[in-house]
Design a protein around this motif. Sequence first.
Motif, PDB file in Angstrom:
ATOM      1  N   ARG A 109       0.864  -1.186   0.000  1.00  0.00           N
ATOM      2  CA  ARG A 109       0.000   0.000   0.000  1.00  0.00           C
ATOM      3  C   ARG A 109       0.894   1.227   0.000  1.00  0.00           C
ATOM      4  NH1 ARG A 109      -4.617  -1.407   4.677  1.00  0.00           N
ATOM      5  NH2 ARG A 109      -4.935  -3.567   4.003  1.00  0.00           N
ATOM      6  N   GLU A 145       1.387   4.062   1.372  1.00  0.00           N
ATOM      7  CA  GLU A 145       0.921   4.827   2.539  1.00  0.00           C
ATOM      8  C   GLU A 145       1.959   5.838   2.950  1.00  0.00           C
ATOM      9  OE1 GLU A 145      -1.174   3.878   5.919  1.00  0.00           O
ATOM     10  OE2 GLU A 145      -1.435   1.764   5.446  1.00  0.00           O
ATOM     11  N   ARG A 151       3.890   1.325  10.194  1.00  0.00           N
ATOM     12  CA  ARG A 151       3.231   1.331   8.881  1.00  0.00           C
ATOM     13  C   ARG A 151       4.282   1.430   7.790  1.00  0.00           C
ATOM     14  NH1 ARG A 151      -0.361  -0.320  10.847  1.00  0.00           N
ATOM     15  NH2 ARG A 151      -2.538   0.265  11.006  1.00  0.00           N
ATOM     16  N   ASN A 202      -4.023 -13.656   7.515  1.00  0.00           N
ATOM     17  CA  ASN A 202      -5.469 -13.525   7.277  1.00  0.00           C
ATOM     18  C   ASN A 202      -6.166 -14.818   7.665  1.00  0.00           C
ATOM     19  OD1 ASN A 202      -6.717 -11.119   5.361  1.00  0.00           O
ATOM     20  ND2 ASN A 202      -4.491 -11.289   5.215  1.00  0.00           N
ATOM     21  N   ASP A 219     -10.266 -16.363   7.651  1.00  0.00           N
ATOM     22  CA  ASP A 219     -11.646 -16.057   7.256  1.00  0.00           C
ATOM     23  C   ASP A 219     -12.505 -17.312   7.330  1.00  0.00           C
ATOM     24  OD1 ASP A 219      -9.743 -14.143   5.534  1.00  0.00           O
ATOM     25  OD2 ASP A 219     -11.638 -13.113   5.892  1.00  0.00           O
ATOM     26  N   ARG A 253     -14.506   0.580  11.073  1.00  0.00           N
ATOM     27  CA  ARG A 253     -13.652   0.074   9.995  1.00  0.00           C
ATOM     28  C   ARG A 253     -13.832   0.871   8.705  1.00  0.00           C
ATOM     29  NH1 ARG A 253      -9.759  -2.558  10.391  1.00  0.00           N
ATOM     30  NH2 ARG A 253     -10.061  -4.209   8.887  1.00  0.00           N
ATOM     31  N   TYR A 292     -16.434  -2.877   2.486  1.00  0.00           N
ATOM     32  CA  TYR A 292     -17.303  -4.050   2.332  1.00  0.00           C
ATOM     33  C   TYR A 292     -17.905  -4.598   3.618  1.00  0.00           C
ATOM     34  CZ  TYR A 292     -12.502  -5.846   2.933  1.00  0.00           C
ATOM     35  OH  TYR A 292     -11.214  -6.066   3.358  1.00  0.00           O
ATOM     36  N   ALA A 296      -3.125   0.030  14.954  1.00  0.00           N
ATOM     37  CA  ALA A 296      -3.867  -1.230  15.124  1.00  0.00           C
ATOM     38  C   ALA A 296      -2.976  -2.448  14.865  1.00  0.00           C
ATOM     39  CB  ALA A 296      -5.053  -1.252  14.176  1.00  0.00           C
ATOM     40  N   LEU A 297      -3.155  -3.477  15.704  1.00  0.00           N
ATOM     41  CA  LEU A 297      -2.442  -4.741  15.508  1.00  0.00           C
ATOM     42  C   LEU A 297      -3.178  -5.595  14.478  1.00  0.00           C
ATOM     43  CD1 LEU A 297      -2.101  -5.563  19.290  1.00  0.00           C
ATOM     44  CD2 LEU A 297      -0.159  -5.260  17.761  1.00  0.00           C
ATOM     45  N   GLY A 342      -7.324  -6.152  12.352  1.00  0.00           N
ATOM     46  CA  GLY A 342      -8.668  -5.630  12.098  1.00  0.00           C
ATOM     47  C   GLY A 342      -9.451  -6.618  11.259  1.00  0.00           C
ATOM     48  N   GLY A 365     -13.931 -12.339   8.698  1.00  0.00           N
ATOM     49  CA  GLY A 365     -12.519 -12.665   8.897  1.00  0.00           C
ATOM     50  C   GLY A 365     -11.752 -11.497   9.464  1.00  0.00           C
ATOM     51  N   ALA A 412      -7.377  -9.735   9.774  1.00  0.00           N
ATOM     52  CA  ALA A 412      -5.957  -9.842   9.444  1.00  0.00           C
ATOM     53  C   ALA A 412      -5.132  -9.203  10.548  1.00  0.00           C
ATOM     54  CB  ALA A 412      -5.672  -9.153   8.115  1.00  0.00           C
ATOM     55  N   ILE A 413      -4.023  -9.882  10.904  1.00  0.00           N
ATOM     56  CA  ILE A 413      -3.039  -9.294  11.822  1.00  0.00           C
ATOM     57  C   ILE A 413      -1.863  -8.828  10.956  1.00  0.00           C
ATOM     58  CG2 ILE A 413      -1.652  -9.622  13.899  1.00  0.00           C
ATOM     59  CD1 ILE A 413      -3.083 -12.274  14.375  1.00  0.00           C
TER      60      ILE A 413
HETATM   61  P1  HAM Z   1      -6.789  -3.629   7.570  1.00  0.00           P
HETATM   62  O1  HAM Z   1      -7.346  -3.037   8.824  1.00  0.00           O
HETATM   63  O2  HAM Z   1      -6.616  -2.728   6.406  1.00  0.00           O
HETATM   64  O3  HAM Z   1      -7.746  -4.840   7.211  1.00  0.00           O
HETATM   65  O4  HAM Z   1      -5.406  -4.318   7.895  1.00  0.00           O
HETATM   66  C1  HAM Z   1      -5.272  -5.274   8.920  1.00  0.00           C
HETATM   67  C2  HAM Z   1      -3.940  -5.060   9.653  1.00  0.00           C
HETATM   68  O5  HAM Z   1      -2.863  -5.050   8.703  1.00  0.00           O
HETATM   69  C3  HAM Z   1      -3.834  -3.710  10.358  1.00  0.00           C
HETATM   70  O6  HAM Z   1      -4.426  -3.748  11.630  1.00  0.00           O
HETATM   71  C4  HAM Z   1      -2.332  -3.527  10.419  1.00  0.00           C
HETATM   72  O7  HAM Z   1      -1.771  -4.252  11.498  1.00  0.00           O
HETATM   73  C5  HAM Z   1      -1.852  -4.158   9.122  1.00  0.00           C
HETATM   74  N1  HAM Z   1      -1.600  -3.113   8.098  1.00  0.00           N
HETATM   75  C6  HAM Z   1      -2.476  -2.527   7.261  1.00  0.00           C
HETATM   76  N2  HAM Z   1      -1.886  -1.599   6.489  1.00  0.00           N
HETATM   77  C7  HAM Z   1      -0.572  -1.599   6.853  1.00  0.00           C
HETATM   78  C8  HAM Z   1       0.586  -0.872   6.440  1.00  0.00           C
HETATM   79  N3  HAM Z   1       0.545   0.025   5.464  1.00  0.00           N
HETATM   80  N4  HAM Z   1       1.762  -1.141   7.056  1.00  0.00           N
HETATM   81  C9  HAM Z   1       1.846  -2.068   8.043  1.00  0.00           C
HETATM   82  N5  HAM Z   1       0.795  -2.795   8.467  1.00  0.00           N
HETATM   83  C10 HAM Z   1      -0.402  -2.564   7.893  1.00  0.00           C
HETATM   84  C11 HAM Z   1      -7.616  -5.607   6.081  1.00  0.00           C
HETATM   85  O8  HAM Z   1      -6.650  -5.598   5.381  1.00  0.00           O
HETATM   86  C12 HAM Z   1      -8.763  -6.570   5.863  1.00  0.00           C
HETATM   87  N6  HAM Z   1      -8.619  -7.138   4.508  1.00  0.00           N
HETATM   88  C13 HAM Z   1      -8.739  -7.637   6.926  1.00  0.00           C
HETATM   89  C14 HAM Z   1      -9.814  -8.670   6.776  1.00  0.00           C
HETATM   90  C15 HAM Z   1      -9.651 -10.002   6.512  1.00  0.00           C
HETATM   91  N7  HAM Z   1     -11.119  -8.447   6.861  1.00  0.00           N
HETATM   92  C16 HAM Z   1     -11.769  -9.569   6.660  1.00  0.00           C
HETATM   93  N8  HAM Z   1     -10.875 -10.532   6.428  1.00  0.00           N
END
Ligand code: HAM
Length: 439
Positions: free
Chosen positions: A109, A111, A117, A125, A127, A273, A277, A294-295, A297, A317, A319-320
């Motif tokens: 990403r 960012e 980050r 992940n 789910d 969140r 979706y 966040a650790l 979400g 689901g 993701a950590i």
């Molecule tokens: P998200 O909150 O965007 O959710 O990311 C989940 C975790 O990934 C965050 O809490 C953080 O620890 C880590 N993360 C996200 N972006 C970064 C970044 N740029 N650098 C370092 N760590 C990062 C999702 O991604 C959803 N797809 C989770 C999910 C799975 N929902 C349902 N199933």
Amino acid sequence: MPTFQTLPGFREFYPEDLARRNHIFRLWRRTATTFGFSEYDAPVLEPLELYKAKSGEEIENQLFSFKDKGDREVALRPEMTPTVCRLVGARANALKRPIKWFSIAEFYRYERMQKGRGRCFSQFNADIFGEPGPEAEIELIALLVQCLCAFGLTEEDFRVRLSDRNLWLYYLETLGLDAPRIRGVLGAIDRYEKYGDDAFKGYTEQFGALDAGVKEKILSFLQIKSLESLESVLAASGGEKLTARLADWRKLLDGLAAMGLARFVEVDLGVVRGLAYYTGFVFEAFDRRGELRALAGGGRYDDLVEKLGGPALPATGFAIGDMTFALLLEQRGLLPNLVQASDVYCVIGGAAERKAAFADIQALRAAGHRVEYPIKETAFGKQFKTAAESGARLALIYGTEELAKGVVKLRDLGERTEREIPRGDVVAAVRDFLGGPQG
Ligand code: HAM
């Protein structure tokens, strides 16, 4: 200094760093397996379309995207959720339900960089597909908690904040807001913790100022921290949908309490969140001191599989991320310095002895032991020093005298004791000493 540097936000893993990351992945993988989840993987590069309007504006703006040589619009994956929906959607009928899957993978990403980050990070992940009720959330939140506790973290170190987009939806409906305004308010709530009242700026620009009475109700709803308060606030609103939803809440919290996990979980309606979706229960994990981002979400996304061309299939689901997580473990002294030592170090006399040693080294390695020797012929004395510093538990000594007698000297480097063993018994003697191949 090398001429070429890594790109901003990208990480390099020197062996000691990779050993730590592997340690984290290993425990996550082991934990997911104990919960009966199956591992999958998928491509790093995906059609751009997969994320457009599905992941939400924030992620869309952060995509690493470009056209490939076939003129396709592609993107490096910023998250796994749309991909896993495609995988499951394509075989939904053939898969045994509930479908419990996990993956450990790298994401991208663009960012703004800050502590915890980066532009390239890993996520675990997990789910569940095919289960519409809160039973799925019980299983997932239990897994999330265990993925953190497996490293020695406790309820003193982190908490899971639990909220519900459905409940917000029902509540905002009872306050008379229509769908676009509800989306606007949820966006403001998502930003409220960070920006305070400024979080509503976007809403005001789009729809005009929120009615003061409505805003007050929203802000006090936001403060609710227990199911009991939720029930008493919502008792006045009544309605079948709300009653059924509160029963889901009760089931979820009772299930987690029965697992002994209530101490990790807090009702916190401030979590909605950012991703586009989510449809129901949502949750995030944070360090207790509130020092880190966040650790983890996650949440329910019951419409996404169908939106991506699959059948209607409920899903939820989380993701950590590995970056904040490693920071927390480091802060708490829970990330060990992993020593990558061999089991056996071979000390070898001259060219003739090397020949004999090589045959044994090959046999020991084939039997699964970690064996090292000086790649180049080196003075005997220096080799003993290297053996002692190597961290190996055993040294095998191939001197002229030993070989003339048909033996090898086996030295216990910890106890500093030595004995001779017949050459033909080397593999068995090492196995007896170490207790089988080391993992
Ligand atoms: P998200 O909150 O965007 O959710 O990311 C989940 C975790 O990934 C965050 O809490 C953080 O620890 C880590 N993360 C996200 N972006 C970064 C970044 N740029 N650098 C370092 N760590 C990062 C999702 O991604 C959803 N797809 C989770 C999910 C799975 N929902 C349902 N199933």
